[in-house]
Design an enzyme around this catalytic site. Structure first.
Site, PDB file in Angstrom:
ATOM      1  N   HIS A  18      29.062  -9.606  31.876  1.00 54.61           N
ATOM      2  CA  HIS A  18      28.978  -9.518  30.285  1.00 54.61           C
ATOM      3  C   HIS A  18      29.668 -10.134  29.606  1.00 54.61           C
ATOM      4  CE1 HIS A  18      26.339  -6.189  31.420  1.00 54.61           C
ATOM      5  NE2 HIS A  18      27.034  -6.225  32.787  1.00 54.61           N
ATOM      6  N   GLU A  58      29.735  -9.699  26.214  1.00 55.67           N
ATOM      7  CA  GLU A  58      30.627  -8.640  24.954  1.00 55.67           C
ATOM      8  C   GLU A  58      31.729  -8.111  25.778  1.00 55.67           C
ATOM      9  OE1 GLU A  58      27.115  -6.342  27.715  1.00 55.67           O
ATOM     10  OE2 GLU A  58      28.006  -8.818  27.802  1.00 55.67           O
ATOM     11  N   CYS A  70      23.322  -9.961  31.907  1.00 60.23           N
ATOM     12  CA  CYS A  70      22.988  -8.925  34.015  1.00 60.23           C
ATOM     13  C   CYS A  70      21.542  -8.648  33.779  1.00 60.23           C
ATOM     14  CB  CYS A  70      24.386  -7.852  33.523  1.00 60.23           C
ATOM     15  SG  CYS A  70      24.711  -7.005  34.919  1.00 60.23           S
TER      16      CYS A  70
END
EC number: 6.3.5.2
Length: 511
Positions: free
Chosen positions: A169, A171, A82
């Protein structure tokens, strides 16, 4: 054994530590450092790769965070996420502009080329976007390797320099195969091996504790929860009777918790010292309604109680706490600019007047790692699987002032809610479940009588690490049972509501 890490530079994302947890979950050790970490300190860690985290700012903001650009000259594999992607694009001559359509939420990732970072993942997988700026033109030497509906450059790469960047993202929980993408970066791009596990961590911590403590004694704060129980067990493994475990009854515990804690430690042959300081805590909390003040008072009072207990024993020079990685990130930006959410009672060090040196063996691991460590140390699964309970206890589950009548009211409601979840099998399916006394009264009718009584909120969430969470989709009939039983069995409560907020934007606890 020295673990060769993936270094994660923190640019302020609340998700930064999830990146580290996902890598560790794959057996790859990772460390988080501030975005402005001196290049020499990064090199000294001998990393196999670098990840640039997301962040809340624009790369063009006056106060935008920028790393030492020498990181791009180290020849190490780099992944930007990002904000990290935008930094990479800007540095290498690409252009970043405000997006015409902000992309927040789920998006479908479409592969443009085959690439080892996508190994064993599905084309069209769902990923989580959260950005206002986007890359307009990619730098020379880069190619787009994936797109989404609103992001023509959802993922880019310079294959020759091993530099990758994701606009999404990977994660977060909502990215379906994000964990695999991070694992692929670590293993197939950086060449890392799966050497990180709680067995090796336990051995390293035991040796570190032994080296640090020597023949001195350690006062260990025990709550009976997973974290403090693992700390006490780890210390007992390392230094035996040199650890003095102290359980403080602060008057803010759940129903029967003191008895359960004492029984558990007795069964393990641990000489637990119990201190009843409930009146001290409650008197100091009298009249206090601000949640931050409540947390601070509880933390300071814990320290005072332990100091009094320590003076009864000679040779104590250390105080052990069950501080976790998530406690640290939500309290203070010790490893980067991540914004503070709330303070934690066991974070921030000791006051100057206290003579103890702090030992926090769990400070750099996550909740799921703590549970794995507990099993490694031989603790029973029934204890390891207990839901998290905050250090300030029920004080932060009562909105406003804390007093004995409200504590008893909340305990009764909590017991009923937990009983229903256990009996239906939903306790072990959820991350955390509790009730909150809102101290908001409403009109009701019971029998032929008008009531004006308290409202209780039921909070049940699903999570893997506590950094993010979604409200649990409990069947309505179970929620109805919880509500009916609380209202019928607890005098003073006539309304039960269910919290359907996720984290973010809400936190798990109400205060």
């Amino acid at each position: 054994m020295k673990h060769v890490p993936i270094v994660v530079l923190d640019f302020g994302s609340q998700y930064t530590q999830i990146i580290a947890r996902k890598l560790r979950e794959a057996g790859v050790y990772s460390e988080i450092v501030p975005y402005n970490e001196p290049i020499g300190d990064i090199v000294a860690r001998t990393p196999k790769g670098i990840i640039l985290s997301g962040g809340p700012a624009s790369v063009y903001a006056v106060d935008a965070y920028h790393p030492d650009t020498t990181i791009f000259e180290l020849g190490l594999p780099i992944l930007g996420i990002c904000y990290g992607m935008q930094l990479i694009s800007q540095h290498f001559g690409g252009s970043v502009i405000p997006a015409s359509h902000h992309e927040y939420g789920k998006a479908k990732l479409q592969f443009e080329v085959e690439n080892p970072i996508f190994k064993d993942t599905q084309d069209g997988q769902i990923v989580w976007m959260s950005h206002g700026d986007r890359v307009e033109n990619i730098p020379a030497g880069f190619e787009k390797i994936a797109t989404s509906e609103n992001s023509p450059f959802a993922a880019i790469a310079d294959i020759n320099r091993n530099i990758y960047a994701f606009q999404f993202h990977p994660e977060v929980y909502h990215s379906q195969e994000g964990s695999k993408l991070l694992k692929n970066f670590a293993k197939h791009i950086c060449g890392c091996e799966s050497t990180w596990n709680m067995g090796s961590f336990a051995k390293e911590q035991i040796k570190q504790i032994q080296d640090k403590v020597g023949n001195k004694k350690v006062l260990c704060a025990v709550s009976g929860g997973v974290d403090s129980s693992v700390v006490a067990t780890l210390l007992a493994e390392a230094i035996g009777e040199q650890v003095i475990p102290v359980f403080v009854d602060n008057g803010l515990l759940r129903a029967n918790e003191r008895e359960q804690v004492e029984t558990m430690f007795k069964s393990r042959g641990v000489n637990l010292i119990t201190v009843d300081a409930s009146e001290t805590f409650l008197s100091k909390l009298a009249g206090v309604t601000d949640p931050e003040k409540k947390r601070k008072i509880i933390g300071e009072t814990f320290i005072e109680v332990f100091d009094v207990e320590a003076k009864k024993h000679s040779g104590i020079e250390f105080l052990a706490q069950g501080t976790l990685y998530t406690d640290v990130i939500e309290s203070v930006s010790v490893k980067g600019p991540s914004k503070t959410i709330k303070s934690h009672h066991n974070v921030g060090g000791l006051p100057d007047w206290m003579k103890f040196e702090l030992i926090e063996p769990l400070r750099e691991i996550f909740k799921d790692e703590v549970r794995a460590l507990g099993l490694e140390l031989g603790l029973p699964k029934s204890m390891i699987s207990r839901h998290p309970f905050p250090g300030p206890g029920l004080a932060i589950r009562i909105m406003g002032e804390v007093n004995k009548p409200d504590l008893e009211l909340l305990r009764k409601a909590d017991v009923i809610m937990l009983d229903v979840l256990h009996s239906t099998g939903y306790y072990d399916k959820t991350w955390q479940a509790f009730t909150v006394l809102l101290n908001v009264k409403s009109v009701g009718v019971m029998g032929d009588n008008r009531t004006y009584d308290n409202t209780v909120c039921v909070r049940i969430v699903d999570a893997t690490d506590g950094m993010t969470a979604t409200f649990a989709h409990i069947p309505h009939e179970i929620l109805e049972t919880i509500s009916r039983r609380i209202i019928n069995e607890v005098d003073g409560i006539n309304r039960v509501v269910y919290d359907i907020s996720s984290k973010p934007p809400a936190t798990i606890e109400w205060e």
